[in-house]
Design an enzyme around this catalytic site. Structure first.
Site, PDB file in Angstrom:
ATOM      1  CG  ASP A  87      57.952 -12.370  64.275  1.00 14.64           C
ATOM      2  OD1 ASP A  87      57.293 -11.432  63.795  1.00 14.64           O
ATOM      3  OD2 ASP A  87      58.287 -12.419  65.468  1.00 14.64           O
ATOM      4  CD  GLU A 106      54.723 -11.381  71.991  1.00 17.47           C
ATOM      5  OE1 GLU A 106      54.091 -10.582  71.296  1.00 17.47           O
ATOM      6  OE2 GLU A 106      55.744 -11.963  71.568  1.00 17.47           O
TER       7      GLU A 106
END
Ligand code: 5RP
Length: 227
Positions: A87, A106
């Site tokens: 992001d 993740e």
């Protein structure tokens, strides 16, 4: 070029440059990695034997649809390469991840990977983390308002992420607080403060984790940070 074209271009470049036959591969999560998974499906259809681990239920389902078999992380010793999105990316390849809600798996998959290749378009680039997006923090449900209060003591406004008809639940059954800091000047210090808050499961700061960042720009070029 449209944002979606940039995502496709950079994701496919990562597959072309980093995925080889017989590798163990980590599949990230999100709208950019979507194109990497589809491309990996083409490699498998063309005869590549890849052993893949997914960072989310969403990516696992997509992989299966593309003909890519997915194994449990416990079944393999390590992962050769993981391709994932982000992001925010700063100039030191430190990241904010987790707007897609998959930060916990993740981070576990990244820690088990020899190479962590991050694919983004140029809109994700920042000079200071936290300037564009909130920092997602995964917390357990029990007493989560107390956890929120402790997070806000670190200098942010923490908002419980909502989903369809109630709080968003992660694949591991937890909640996410999106923590708006405006600017994270010392991410290593902040991470150490967040990690000791009872109820915090994981935070979306990925520091010294990426080995490569591929950044697609509107002109159609791909910039490479790292290896
Ligand atoms: C999910 C993530 C994603 O990698 C991140 O949100 C980027 O997604 P997208 O490629 O859709 O912008 O961290 O937890």
């Amino acid at each position: 070029m449209m944002n979606v074209d940039l995502k496709k271009m950079v994701a496919e470049k990562a597959v072309d440059d980093y995925i080889e036959k017989d590798m163990n591969v980590g599949l990230g999560t999100g709208s950019t990695v979507y194109y990497a998974i589809k491309k990996i499906g083409e490699l498998v259809a063309g005869g590549y034997r890849l052993t893949c681990v997914a960072t989310s239920v969403q990516s696992e389902e997509l992989a299966k649809k593309c003909g890519v078999a997915v194994v449990d992380l416990n079944e393999i010793d390590s992962i050769d390469v993981t391709i994932d999105g982000a992001d925010e990316v700063d100039n030191n390849m430190n990241l904010i991840k987790g707007l897609g809600g998959a930060l916990l798996r993740e981070k576990i998959v990244a820690a088990a990977s020899m190479k962590e290749v991050i694919v983004v378009d140029e809109s994700k680039r920042v000079s200071v983390l936290g300037t564009k997006t909130s920092l997602p923090v995964e917390v357990i449900k029990f007493g989560h308002l107390k956890t929120k209060y402790a997070l806000e003591l670190q200098g942010c406004r923490a908002t419980l992420r909502m989903g369809d008809g109630g709080p968003f639940e992660t694949d591991s059954g937890n909640y996410i607080y999106d923590c708006r800091f405006n600017s994270i000047d010392n991410p290593f210090f902040l991470e150490s403060r967040i990690d000791v808050i009872p109820g915090v499961v994981e935070n979306g700061l990925f520091l010294n984790t990426a080995t490569t960042v591929l950044i697609a720009s509107g002109t159609g070029k791909i910039e490479r940070l790292g290896e």
